[in-house]
Design an enzyme around this catalytic site. Structure first.
Site, PDB file in Angstrom:
ATOM      1  N   CYS A  19      20.940  -1.429  16.760  1.00 62.92           N
ATOM      2  CA  CYS A  19      20.589  -1.224  17.954  1.00 62.92           C
ATOM      3  C   CYS A  19      21.054   0.211  18.347  1.00 62.92           C
ATOM      4  CB  CYS A  19      21.500  -2.248  18.963  1.00 62.92           C
ATOM      5  SG  CYS A  19      21.506  -1.662  20.685  1.00 62.92           S
TER       6      CYS A  19
ATOM      7  N   CYS B 140      22.300  -6.453  24.314  1.00 59.84           N
ATOM      8  CA  CYS B 140      22.839  -5.236  25.238  1.00 59.84           C
ATOM      9  C   CYS B 140      21.564  -4.491  25.946  1.00 59.84           C
ATOM     10  CB  CYS B 140      23.664  -4.390  24.513  1.00 59.84           C
ATOM     11  SG  CYS B 140      22.837  -3.196  23.713  1.00 59.84           S
TER      12      CYS B 140
ATOM     13  N   PRO C 249       0.919  -1.224  -0.061  1.00 57.00           N
ATOM     14  CA  PRO C 249       0.116  -0.021  -0.005  1.00 57.00           C
ATOM     15  C   PRO C 249       0.807   1.349  -0.050  1.00 57.00           C
ATOM     16  CG  PRO C 249       0.041  -0.933   2.222  1.00 57.00           C
ATOM     17  CD  PRO C 249       0.654  -2.031   1.210  1.00 57.00           C
ATOM     18  N   ASP C 250       0.342   2.326  -0.622  1.00 55.95           N
ATOM     19  CA  ASP C 250       1.003   3.582  -0.638  1.00 55.95           C
ATOM     20  C   ASP C 250       0.465   4.441   0.369  1.00 55.95           C
ATOM     21  OD1 ASP C 250      -1.370   4.367  -1.601  1.00 55.95           O
ATOM     22  OD2 ASP C 250      -0.415   5.250  -3.235  1.00 55.95           O
ATOM     23  N   PHE C 251       0.997   5.767   0.384  1.00 53.87           N
ATOM     24  CA  PHE C 251       0.354   6.609   1.657  1.00 53.87           C
ATOM     25  C   PHE C 251      -0.651   7.564   1.268  1.00 53.87           C
ATOM     26  CE2 PHE C 251       3.769   4.638   3.640  1.00 53.87           C
ATOM     27  CZ  PHE C 251       3.809   5.106   5.007  1.00 53.87           C
ATOM     28  N   ARG C 252      -0.334   7.911  -0.141  1.00 49.23           N
ATOM     29  CA  ARG C 252      -1.205   9.019  -0.423  1.00 49.23           C
ATOM     30  C   ARG C 252      -2.332   8.900  -1.391  1.00 49.23           C
ATOM     31  NH1 ARG C 252       3.670  10.453   0.920  1.00 49.23           N
ATOM     32  NH2 ARG C 252       3.849  12.601   2.083  1.00 49.23           N
TER      33      ARG C 252
ATOM     34  N   ASN D 259      11.269   3.909  -1.812  1.00 47.30           N
ATOM     35  CA  ASN D 259      10.624   2.803  -1.231  1.00 47.30           C
ATOM     36  C   ASN D 259      11.653   2.206  -0.474  1.00 47.30           C
ATOM     37  OD1 ASN D 259       8.528   3.401  -2.753  1.00 47.30           O
ATOM     38  ND2 ASN D 259       9.050   2.002  -4.300  1.00 47.30           N
ATOM     39  N   ILE D 260      11.028   1.387   0.573  1.00 40.41           N
ATOM     40  CA  ILE D 260      11.999   0.890   1.768  1.00 40.41           C
ATOM     41  C   ILE D 260      11.693  -0.599   1.743  1.00 40.41           C
ATOM     42  CG2 ILE D 260      11.976   3.002   3.081  1.00 40.41           C
ATOM     43  CD1 ILE D 260       9.534   1.895   4.703  1.00 40.41           C
ATOM     44  N   ASP D 261      11.239  -1.113   0.587  1.00 43.64           N
ATOM     45  CA  ASP D 261      10.743  -2.547   0.820  1.00 43.64           C
ATOM     46  C   ASP D 261      11.781  -3.570  -0.021  1.00 43.64           C
ATOM     47  OD1 ASP D 261      10.309  -2.171  -2.137  1.00 43.64           O
ATOM     48  OD2 ASP D 261       8.438  -1.253  -1.745  1.00 43.64           O
TER      49      ASP D 261
ATOM     50  N   CYS E  26      24.464  -0.290  21.092  1.00 43.85           N
ATOM     51  CA  CYS E  26      25.591  -0.714  20.553  1.00 43.85           C
ATOM     52  C   CYS E  26      25.878  -0.831  19.102  1.00 43.85           C
ATOM     53  CB  CYS E  26      25.968  -2.069  21.121  1.00 43.85           C
ATOM     54  SG  CYS E  26      24.840  -3.409  20.310  1.00 43.85           S
TER      55      CYS E  26
ATOM     56  N   HIS F   4      15.276   6.415   1.540  1.00 40.25           N
ATOM     57  CA  HIS F   4      14.407   6.557   2.606  1.00 40.25           C
ATOM     58  C   HIS F   4      14.631   5.260   3.451  1.00 40.25           C
ATOM     59  CE1 HIS F   4      11.584   9.591   0.402  1.00 40.25           C
ATOM     60  NE2 HIS F   4      12.419  10.232   1.275  1.00 40.25           N
TER      61      HIS F   4
ATOM     62  N   ASN G 219       3.790   7.772 -14.740  1.00 34.46           N
ATOM     63  CA  ASN G 219       2.843   7.928 -13.509  1.00 34.46           C
ATOM     64  C   ASN G 219       1.368   8.084 -13.880  1.00 34.46           C
ATOM     65  OD1 ASN G 219       3.126   7.822 -10.500  1.00 34.46           O
ATOM     66  ND2 ASN G 219       2.148   9.863 -10.675  1.00 34.46           N
TER      67      ASN G 219
END
Length: 241
Positions: free
Chosen positions: A129, A152, A33-36, A104-106, A132, A121, A213
């Site tokens: 972490c 830790c 799914p997208d955001f907008r 994208n971050i997928d 550490c 992104h 697009n």
């Protein structure tokens, strides 16, 4: 073949320094799914707006709430690369495509076989972490309960750029270099509404700007070729030769 697809094919055939700049529309065809959009995350109801939940301040102050949303909406390991991802990997293999710059971050570009992927992104497949610096993978965060902790005791944070956070300097430098040296820049699956990422387009000085697009973008009037079709549908018609 459609006249615009033929023009895109010609541009790809005639150039060997192509850069692709993509956004959420590249992944929606894989089921992410997208955001907008009308059905996107920003139009759904939560205790807090998604923009608030995905902020650095909220992550630090309400990590439990953050991770509830994050696991529910941001971690999608069932998605698979679509025709756009696969064709871009093929173009890179053929020596045509120099870089994929993605919002994208997928990880779908890497899954498809692309190697030069600049993730503006970050990625849900990398986590560290905060105390550490130890690395944790996608599965560790997905299957942990509550707030994921390092051995830790430190809190584990996804390597995704949250609201209020800056983009990675090295990734920005590499993206600017790739765009400024490109002969052809293909913008695909993005409304170019997210800054500073969208501002990177200003560095392009090459031969042809292509925008693919479904909806309008601020760069449509600057495009040498404008295709208002789904990105996967367009790329599935391209031949790599």
């Amino acid at each position: 073949m459609d006249e615009k697809i033929m023009k895109l094919q010609e541009l790809i055939d005639q150039h060997d320094n192509i850069v692709f700049f993509g956004g959420a529309g590249v992944s929606t065809e894989s089921g992410i799914p997208d955001f907008r959009s009308q059905d996107g995350l920003y139009h759904q109801k939560y205790d807090y707006p998604p923009e608030t939940i995905l902020s650095h301040t909220f992550f630090l102050s309400h990590p439990d709430e953050f991770y509830k949303f994050y696991r529910d909406k941001m971690l999608c390991d069932t998605a698979r690369p679509n025709a756009a991802h696969l064709k871009l990997a093929e173009l890179e293999e053929a020596g045509k495509l120099r870089a994929v710059i993605t919002q994208n971050i997928d990880n779908l570009h890497q899954m498809s076989g692309s190697h030069k992927v600049l993730e503006l992104h970050g990625s849900v497949y990398r986590n560290h972490c905060m105390r550490c610096g130890k690395f944790y993978d996608f599965d560790y965060v997905k299957h942990s309960e509550g707030v994921p902790r390092c051995e830790c005791g430190g809190m584990v944070k996804p390597d995704v750029v949250l609201y209020e956070e800056g983009l990675d300097d090295q990734t920005i430098r590499e993206s600017i270099r790739a765009i400024s040296e490109a002969q052809v820049l293909i913008i695909g699956g993005t409304s170019l509404a997210v800054y500073p990422a969208a501002g990177l387009i200003d560095y392009f000085r090459g031969d042809a700007l292509v925008v693919i697009n479904k909806s309008s973008t601020p760069r449509d009037s600057y495009a040498d070729l404008l295709i208002k079709e789904p990105i996967g549908q367009v790329f599935s018609q391209i031949k790599v030769r």
